[in-house]
Design a protein around this motif. Structure first.
Motif, PDB file in Angstrom:
ATOM      1  N   VAL A   1       0.867  -1.175   0.000  1.00 51.14           N
ATOM      2  CA  VAL A   1       0.000   0.000   0.000  1.00 51.14           C
ATOM      3  C   VAL A   1       0.899   1.220   0.000  1.00 51.14           C
ATOM      4  O   VAL A   1       1.753   1.377   0.873  1.00 51.14           O
ATOM      5  CB  VAL A   1      -0.922   0.007   1.238  1.00 51.14           C
ATOM      6  N   TRP A   2       0.735   2.061  -0.983  1.00 53.29           N
ATOM      7  CA  TRP A   2       1.650   3.170  -1.214  1.00 53.29           C
ATOM      8  C   TRP A   2       0.891   4.504  -1.193  1.00 53.29           C
ATOM      9  O   TRP A   2      -0.027   4.707  -1.981  1.00 53.29           O
ATOM     10  CB  TRP A   2       2.364   2.952  -2.561  1.00 53.29           C
ATOM     11  N   ASP A   3       1.270   5.376  -0.292  1.00 47.52           N
ATOM     12  CA  ASP A   3       0.721   6.728  -0.237  1.00 47.52           C
ATOM     13  C   ASP A   3       1.336   7.543  -1.374  1.00 47.52           C
ATOM     14  O   ASP A   3       2.500   7.916  -1.334  1.00 47.52           O
ATOM     15  CB  ASP A   3       1.055   7.357   1.117  1.00 47.52           C
ATOM     16  N   VAL A   4       0.523   7.813  -2.395  1.00 48.31           N
ATOM     17  CA  VAL A   4       1.013   8.551  -3.568  1.00 48.31           C
ATOM     18  C   VAL A   4       0.348   9.933  -3.616  1.00 48.31           C
ATOM     19  O   VAL A   4       0.113  10.488  -4.687  1.00 48.31           O
ATOM     20  CB  VAL A   4       0.726   7.788  -4.886  1.00 48.31           C
ATOM     21  N   SER A   5       0.025  10.469  -2.436  1.00 49.11           N
ATOM     22  CA  SER A   5      -0.690  11.744  -2.410  1.00 49.11           C
ATOM     23  C   SER A   5       0.134  12.895  -2.970  1.00 49.11           C
ATOM     24  O   SER A   5      -0.402  13.955  -3.287  1.00 49.11           O
ATOM     25  CB  SER A   5      -1.125  12.068  -0.978  1.00 49.11           C
ATOM     26  N   CYS A   6       1.453  12.674  -3.124  1.00 51.58           N
ATOM     27  CA  CYS A   6       2.300  13.703  -3.740  1.00 51.58           C
ATOM     28  C   CYS A   6       2.111  13.759  -5.249  1.00 51.58           C
ATOM     29  O   CYS A   6       2.552  14.719  -5.896  1.00 51.58           O
ATOM     30  CB  CYS A   6       3.765  13.432  -3.426  1.00 51.58           C
ATOM     31  N   THR A 158      -7.190   8.622   5.726  1.00 49.36           N
ATOM     32  CA  THR A 158      -6.527   8.030   6.891  1.00 49.36           C
ATOM     33  C   THR A 158      -7.251   6.768   7.349  1.00 49.36           C
ATOM     34  O   THR A 158      -6.633   5.752   7.680  1.00 49.36           O
ATOM     35  CB  THR A 158      -6.472   9.051   8.038  1.00 49.36           C
ATOM     36  N   GLN A 159      -8.574   6.808   7.349  1.00 53.41           N
ATOM     37  CA  GLN A 159      -9.364   5.641   7.733  1.00 53.41           C
ATOM     38  C   GLN A 159      -9.157   4.498   6.744  1.00 53.41           C
ATOM     39  O   GLN A 159      -9.037   3.331   7.140  1.00 53.41           O
ATOM     40  CB  GLN A 159     -10.845   6.020   7.810  1.00 53.41           C
ATOM     41  N   LEU A 160      -9.121   4.833   5.456  1.00 50.32           N
ATOM     42  CA  LEU A 160      -8.923   3.821   4.418  1.00 50.32           C
ATOM     43  C   LEU A 160      -7.559   3.156   4.571  1.00 50.32           C
ATOM     44  O   LEU A 160      -7.436   1.923   4.478  1.00 50.32           O
ATOM     45  CB  LEU A 160      -9.060   4.460   3.038  1.00 50.32           C
ATOM     46  N   TRP A 161      -6.542   3.949   4.807  1.00 49.39           N
ATOM     47  CA  TRP A 161      -5.187   3.411   5.018  1.00 49.39           C
ATOM     48  C   TRP A 161      -5.189   2.396   6.167  1.00 49.39           C
ATOM     49  O   TRP A 161      -4.694   1.278   6.036  1.00 49.39           O
ATOM     50  CB  TRP A 161      -4.229   4.566   5.318  1.00 49.39           C
ATOM     51  N   ASP A 162      -5.791   2.786   7.292  1.00 50.84           N
ATOM     52  CA  ASP A 162      -5.815   1.900   8.461  1.00 50.84           C
ATOM     53  C   ASP A 162      -6.602   0.623   8.175  1.00 50.84           C
ATOM     54  O   ASP A 162      -6.205  -0.472   8.611  1.00 50.84           O
ATOM     55  CB  ASP A 162      -6.425   2.633   9.658  1.00 50.84           C
ATOM     56  N   GLU A 163      -7.704   0.745   7.443  1.00 51.17           N
ATOM     57  CA  GLU A 163      -8.524  -0.437   7.168  1.00 51.17           C
ATOM     58  C   GLU A 163      -7.824  -1.397   6.206  1.00 51.17           C
ATOM     59  O   GLU A 163      -7.943  -2.616   6.348  1.00 51.17           O
ATOM     60  CB  GLU A 163      -9.897  -0.038   6.618  1.00 51.17           C
ATOM     61  N   LEU A 164      -7.114  -0.864   5.219  1.00 47.59           N
ATOM     62  CA  LEU A 164      -6.355  -1.721   4.303  1.00 47.59           C
ATOM     63  C   LEU A 164      -5.340  -2.564   5.079  1.00 47.59           C
ATOM     64  O   LEU A 164      -5.143  -3.749   4.800  1.00 47.59           O
ATOM     65  CB  LEU A 164      -5.648  -0.877   3.242  1.00 47.59           C
ATOM     66  N   ARG A 174       2.112  -4.373   3.529  1.00 44.98           N
ATOM     67  CA  ARG A 174       3.187  -3.491   3.991  1.00 44.98           C
ATOM     68  C   ARG A 174       3.069  -2.128   3.301  1.00 44.98           C
ATOM     69  O   ARG A 174       2.482  -2.019   2.226  1.00 44.98           O
ATOM     70  CB  ARG A 174       4.562  -4.085   3.666  1.00 44.98           C
ATOM     71  N   ALA A 175       3.655  -1.120   3.933  1.00 45.23           N
ATOM     72  CA  ALA A 175       3.764   0.182   3.276  1.00 45.23           C
ATOM     73  C   ALA A 175       4.724   0.054   2.103  1.00 45.23           C
ATOM     74  O   ALA A 175       5.786  -0.552   2.224  1.00 45.23           O
ATOM     75  CB  ALA A 175       4.265   1.229   4.268  1.00 45.23           C
ATOM     76  N   GLY A 176       4.333   0.582   0.948  1.00 46.35           N
ATOM     77  CA  GLY A 176       5.129   0.412  -0.260  1.00 46.35           C
ATOM     78  C   GLY A 176       5.731   1.715  -0.761  1.00 46.35           C
ATOM     79  O   GLY A 176       5.498   2.800  -0.215  1.00 46.35           O
ATOM     80  N   CYS A 177       6.507   1.594  -1.814  1.00 45.53           N
ATOM     81  CA  CYS A 177       7.160   2.728  -2.455  1.00 45.53           C
ATOM     82  C   CYS A 177       7.581   2.270  -3.850  1.00 45.53           C
ATOM     83  O   CYS A 177       7.481   1.086  -4.172  1.00 45.53           O
ATOM     84  CB  CYS A 177       8.372   3.196  -1.653  1.00 45.53           C
ATOM     85  N   PRO A 178       8.063   3.172  -4.707  1.00 46.38           N
ATOM     86  CA  PRO A 178       8.541   2.726  -6.022  1.00 46.38           C
ATOM     87  C   PRO A 178       9.671   1.718  -5.870  1.00 46.38           C
ATOM     88  O   PRO A 178      10.556   1.882  -5.040  1.00 46.38           O
ATOM     89  CB  PRO A 178       9.043   4.027  -6.665  1.00 46.38           C
ATOM     90  N   ASN A 179       9.630   0.656  -6.661  1.00 51.73           N
ATOM     91  CA  ASN A 179      10.651  -0.379  -6.632  1.00 51.73           C
ATOM     92  C   ASN A 179      11.554  -0.199  -7.841  1.00 51.73           C
ATOM     93  O   ASN A 179      11.160  -0.511  -8.977  1.00 51.73           O
ATOM     94  CB  ASN A 179       9.987  -1.767  -6.647  1.00 51.73           C
TER      95      ASN A 179
END
Length: 317
Positions: A1-6, A158-164, A174-179
């Motif tokens: 799960v990757w926060d891509v809000s940027c 924030t709620q969606l992140w926690d539920e995932l 796991r928290a993800g990022c570009p690979n």
């Protein structure tokens, strides 16, 4: 799960939205369908890249551009004013959240329902989470299966992140990022590394997105019709697991290009690189050398994306 809000979102809304989107890309959008995502090279009047990203057709008066590493908002505003288009250009309060990997669909079904299975590749549709209606696309910056949720409420995000994470514990979420390794293995390009404002789509293998024979009104097509590439982005495969000393690439004693991105691939036990080659200096050569911490190393030059079968490379188990 990757926060891509940027990841920047640019909205084009109004009677001139379709025309503005078409001005920005050499890809023919004439038959673009509502509810679909389209990969778009975005080019200036000289045919050079401004950015790349995904264009989403929301409806016949509304496009949204999902871009990362360059400023498209001000450029779109300038084109809208310069061409006198009736269109609003703005950055909406939308924050992408990516769910990627082989178990992404199972996790998304647990949170959004089994209807998520009906979402086709590069399709986008509204789904409801905790009373909030938001768009979900089957897309993402990897070659694995995955989704992007276009969150339009920060608190709900924030709620969606926690539920995932809560519903994905048994999936090893796991928290993800570009690979970097996976994107190079897959041939995914990065603006600012593998291409820039001095690069045309032809030089980075995006020919199929340039509609040279169409009659659409695109800012870049006149220049691209006259363009003869002088350089080309190619792949380089090195057998040795060595650290690269510098970015220079040679054929014999002559420098023919420079490394734009590189990583060691444990999957194929090779060092892989994207190399921008000067075509005249390359002169058809199929091997090249680079400097490493253990001296010069020779590698095979190949087209992109890498064809590992043709290279005789099998994935390690």
């Amino acid at each position: 799960v990757w926060d891509v809000s940027c990841e920047k979102q640019v909205t084009l809304m109004g009677p001139g939205a379709n025309q503005l989107a078409q001005y920005m890309t050499p890809r023919d959008l004439t038959h673009a369908k509502v509810g679909r995502c389209y990969y778009l090279p975005m080019c200036d009047d000289n045919g050079r890249m401004i950015s790349d990203g995904v264009g989403i057709k929301i409806n016949d008066r509304h496009w949204r551009l999902s871009v990362a590493d360059s400023d498209v908002l001000l450029w779109a505003k300038g084109l809208a004013v310069g061409f006198g288009l009736d269109v609003e250009v703005r950055e909406p309060e939308i924050f992408p959240l990516a769910v990627q990997g082989p178990k992404a669909e199972e996790l998304m079904c647990r949170v959004f329902g089994d209807e998520i299975k009906d979402l086709g590749f590069f399709a986008i549709a509204p789904f409801v989470y905790n009373g909030q209606r938001m768009k979900v696309a089957r897309s993402g910056w990897s070659k694995q299966t995955g989704f992007e949720v276009f969150v339009n409420n920060a608190e709900i995000g924030t709620q969606l992140w926690d539920e995932l994470f809560a519903k994905g514990q048994d999936l090893d979420v796991r928290a993800g990022c570009p690979n970097l390794i996976e994107r190079i293995e897959s041939g995914l390009l990065s603006f600012g590394n593998d291409m820039g404002h001095d690069t045309t789509p032809f030089e980075i293998g995006l020919d199929k997105y340039v509609a040279l024979d169409s009659g659409v009104k695109s800012l870049s097509l006149p220049a691209l019709r006259e363009h003869t590439p002088t350089k080309k982005l190619m792949g380089l495969v090195l057998e040795y697991h060595r650290n690269v000393s510098d970015l220079n690439v040679f054929v014999g004693d002559q420098k023919i290009g420079d490394i734009r991105s590189q990583a060691y691939s444990p999957k194929y036990m090779r060092r892989l690189a994207f190399v921008m080659c000067d075509l005249a200096a390359l002169n058809g050569a199929t091997t090249a050398e680079i400097n490493t911490d253990q001296g010069k190393a020779t590698g095979t030059l190949t087209s992109l994306p890498f064809d590992f079968d043709a290279l005789g490379l099998a994935a390690c188990r």
